[in-house]
Structures are given as C-alpha cells and as structure tokens.
Design an enzyme around this catalytic site. Structure first.
Site, PDB file in Angstrom:
ATOM      1  N   MET A  39     -11.915  12.890  25.103  1.00 56.46           N
ATOM      2  CA  MET A  39     -11.213  11.661  25.223  1.00 56.46           C
ATOM      3  C   MET A  39     -12.313  10.464  25.414  1.00 56.46           C
ATOM      4  O   MET A  39     -11.742   9.443  25.929  1.00 56.46           O
ATOM      5  CB  MET A  39     -10.147  11.613  26.196  1.00 56.46           C
ATOM      6  CG  MET A  39      -8.917  12.419  25.717  1.00 56.46           C
ATOM      7  SD  MET A  39      -8.214  11.994  24.212  1.00 56.46           S
ATOM      8  CE  MET A  39      -7.354  10.529  24.823  1.00 56.46           C
ATOM      9  N   HIS A 446      -7.498 -16.156  -5.460  1.00 57.29           N
ATOM     10  CA  HIS A 446      -6.330 -15.464  -6.387  1.00 57.29           C
ATOM     11  C   HIS A 446      -7.357 -14.203  -6.977  1.00 57.29           C
ATOM     12  O   HIS A 446      -8.416 -14.659  -7.376  1.00 57.29           O
ATOM     13  CB  HIS A 446      -5.754 -16.597  -7.140  1.00 57.29           C
ATOM     14  CG  HIS A 446      -5.171 -15.848  -8.354  1.00 57.29           C
ATOM     15  ND1 HIS A 446      -3.800 -15.547  -8.222  1.00 57.29           N
ATOM     16  CD2 HIS A 446      -5.307 -15.579  -9.633  1.00 57.29           C
ATOM     17  CE1 HIS A 446      -3.218 -15.225  -9.347  1.00 57.29           C
ATOM     18  NE2 HIS A 446      -4.247 -15.145 -10.024  1.00 57.29           N
TER      19      HIS A 446
END
Length: 458
Positions: A39, A446
């Site tokens: 961990m 775009h």
C-alpha cells in the site's frame, strides 16, 4: 529508546504522503507508518482508482474491437483479461516503488512498516518489521483509509466470494459473475467485467437504482448497462452461499420466491468502512461516530487538538482528490501558517462513475433543485447530437445542464464518452458563477465533445 518527531503520519494515502513530503521539505522531522508494503502510495494507486481504471480502459479496448468484427469466445476473452491484469500489475508495481522511493530517500522522513496503536495523544506504539517500539510527536495525522464492507451470511468464507481487491487480481475471467450491490462501485465493476465478456448479474436488496439521481437519468444508465449483458435483479435477499470448489451456489429470495443460481465468482460491493478498528483511538481522546469514522471539525482536527484526520477514514466523499484537498487544509496548521481554507470551501465537487460510458455529475440535479425551491431551466441533448460521437462510434448517453434565473449554471449531468473530462469545465463554471452564455458563445476546437456546449446552451 523512544524516538521523537515533529509529525507522525499514520497511513500512506494521498493526504498522508503529500503532507509528509512537504513537511519534511520545510525541515520537519517526520515518521510515516504504513502496515502493508503493498500500500505504499495509498489505496488509489494500489487497489483503487488507477488499477480499476486500467482495467476499465483495457475492457473498453476489447469491447471496441468486437464492434469492428472481432469474433471472440471465452478463451479469447480470458487471454485478453490475463494480459490486462498483467499490464495493470506492472503499472501498480512501478507506482508503488516510485512512491516508496520518494519518501525513503528523504533524510527528514523515517518509514515504519507495521501496525500503529495509540498509547496517548502524543505516543504511538509501532509493531512491525521495519521498526518496533514507541515513537512520539506533538502533531499526528491519521490517514488510514477504508476497506470494503463485508457480509455475514452463511457460506461467506468461500474462496469464490471476493471483494474489490481480489477482483483486481483474478487469475481467470469469470464466465458468470454475480455482483451484490448496485451502487457506484458495483456498477463500475459490472460494466468492465461485462466488456471483458463475463455474463454479469447484479443483486440489489431493494427496488432503488441510483436513488440520488434523477429518475430519467438512472433509467437510461440501467438501459445502457443492460444492453451489455448485465442483468439487474431487485428486492433480493441472499440467504446462503454454498461453495462448489470452482464456483459458488447462491440461495436467495426475490419477491417472496426462493431461488438458486450458480456463479463462478461473487463480488461483494456494498460500500466501504473506515480503517479505525486497530488504532486504539480512545487512548488519544479521538472520537468516532456510529460508523467508526473519525469525527473532525471544519479544519479536519479531531477531538484531540493535536491530531488531524484526512481521507476516507473521516467519512464523507471517498475520493483521492478530496484527500488531496484535505492536505491543503491540514498542512498549514502543521507548519503554523495562517490559512482560512476549510472543508466549507468545497462548494462544488464533481464526481464520475467509470461505467461505460462514464457518468459525471456536479452541482444540483433536478430533484435537488426542486427540493431547494430553485427555479431553473433545463438544457438537454442526447449524445447522438454530437458529431464527434459519431466519428468514434460512441453515441450512447446524454448531457444535461441546469441554469438558474441569474443565467448561472447550477448543475450538470453528463453521461457520455468524454463526461469525465468535460465535467471539470462545468464545475469551474459553477464555482466561478460565470454566465452560461460565456460557455455557449465560446469558440471550441472541432471536432470534440466540449463543443456541444455551443448547442446544448443555445
């Protein structure tokens, strides 16, 4: 001999490691205690956000390949799944070692691998491999995180009944997978296992599906997931699990009828609980609520004036970015720097559930706005109206934005391929109270999903 520090940090979560590193950089002597070497770096990089998103990404690649004519059977799916697990493991190992190295090499940080137990509000006993004994500090941070909630049902000890960590480390793909819990965590697992090719069933104990969401939004999410070979069963009570060595038989009741089905694996996803049981918090004067979560004030100080709590262990929203923000509140206090930041500054926090497509929310939805008697205008489009969605063949979902009488955005709900990215723009718009027309009239590149704001806000 007892060792003394300026700061003790218990738990290597996002807040803990951030505060430890920054306090050490300011010359503070820091002790960091972590009981599990797996961990290092915290839940997110080891058994949470990043490994799950790695598998979400891999499963999506497989799902997209199928759309383009890939013929896949269980054997192919299993090979792809094994490779995806290996890829995930490689990433986790690299990040785990990186996090360990960043603090292990710091001369102002001592690392302890072991279990922390409070003896008083300034003294902690460490029982472990890298360091054993008593250490002390005038300032202490608790950042021990959370673990999955468990079920107490006959037969729960079967090896085929698993929780989230085990689900991230399966050696083979379950052909039939049962997920108990239709909350956000359960849905995320159901979505990517279905994309890998598992036949997924989801049990929910009542008839509520995403009850905090607007009904039409929840219905669309359920419809999209149902098309992925996910079966939802509501009002289910599980009575018993029967281990069958390579599978598990599930006995359950639904709508008054006794039923039985067999699954390769059963994943329990009924929420998470704070990791406080082994800390002996009572010795430090640190109080918890009825759920075992540490009680904190708006500055994240516990009922002991020299001890703070951060991340999941204090309850509330369980997100890595919340833990990071916790560190911004706590660190100045530890360093003796004036800072007015509190948890009350979190007026706007976006969330994303990484199902396919992702589901993101920020601010108010319709039912919440109605409860608060806020007059609003709803702007809504289906994802099929976005040109980029057709370019990449990702047309599922919708976009919804709520605007108040002052032309300010008060809430947004996105359910589409780029929801997790686009939601941050809307979160910023809510936080800064800009008029919706600014986003409507902005010139976007775009083609992309964000340019849909030109249309949805028209």
């Amino acid at each position: 001999m007892k060792r003394n520090y300026d700061l003790i940090v218990i738990g290597w979560g996002k807040a803990g490691k951030t505060i430890a590193a920054k306090a050490a950089a300011k010359g503070k002597k820091v002790a960091l205690i972590e009981k599990d070497e797996k961990m290092f770096g915290g839940t997110c990089i080891n058994v949470g956000c990043l490994p799950t998103k790695s598998l979400v990404h891999s499963s999506k690649l497989l799902e997209q390949m199928e759309r383009y004519g890939l013929e896949r059977d269980y054997e192919y799916n299993d090979i792809f799944f094994k490779n995806s697990i290996a890829k995930k493991n490689e990433m986790v190992k690299k990040l785990n070692l990186k996090n360990f190295g960043l603090l292990e090499k710091n001369p102002n940080v001592d690392l302890y691998l072991g279990t922390a137990t409070f003896l008083s509000n300034t003294e902690i006993e460490v029982d472990g491999e890298r360091g054993e004994g008593i250490i002390s500090a005038e300032k202490i941070l608790i950042n021990t995180g959370s673990t999955p909630r468990t079920l107490s049902i006959k037969g729960c000890d079967s090896e085929n009944i698993i929780y989230s960590e085990a689900a991230l480390n399966l050696e083979t793909l379950p052909e039939k997978l049962l997920i108990i819990g239709a909350g956000y965590i359960g849905l995320e697992f159901s979505s990517y296992f279905a994309n890998f090719g598992s036949e997924v069933t989801v049990f929910q104990s009542d008839d509520n599906f995403l009850p905090r969401e607007d009904k039409e939004d929840a219905n669309m999410i359920k419809d999209v997931l149902s098309k992925k070979n996910i079966t939802f069963k509501f009002n289910v009570t599980v009575n018993e699990f029967v281990d069958k060595e390579t599978s598990v038989r599930v006995k359950y009741s639904k709508d008054g009828e006794e039923c039985m089905e067999e699954f390769d694996k059963v994943l329990i996803a009924i929420g998470r609980k704070a990791n406080t049981a082994d800390l002996s918090l009572e010795n430090a004067g640190v109080k918890t609520n009825e759920f075992g979560e540490i009680i904190v004030d708006e500055k994240l100080k516990t009922t002991a004036p020299n001890i703070w709590a951060a991340g999941d262990v204090k309850g509330g929203a369980q997100f890595t970015y919340i833990s990071l923000d916790d560190s911004r509140i706590i660190l100045p206090q530890i360093l003796g720097i004036e800072n007015e930041r509190t948890i009350n500054n979190r007026v706007v926090v976006a969330t994303t559930t990484f199902i396919d497509p992702p589901y993101s929310r920020v601010g108010l939805n319709e039912k919440e706005a109605q409860v608060q008697n806020i007059n609003f205008t709803k702007k809504y489009i289906l994802t099929t109206a976005i040109p980029k969605a057709h370019v990449i063949d990702e047309t599922a979902g919708f976009s919804k934005i709520l605007i108040n009488e002052n032309d300010e955005i008060i809430g947004a709900t996105l359910f589409h391929y780029e929801a997790h990215e686009m939601i941050n723009i809307l979160s910023l718009a809510i936080q800064t109270k800009i008029k919706y027309q600014m986003l409507r009239d902005f010139i976007y590149t775009h083609p992309n999903f964000t340019e849909s704001l030109n249309d949805i806000l028209a």
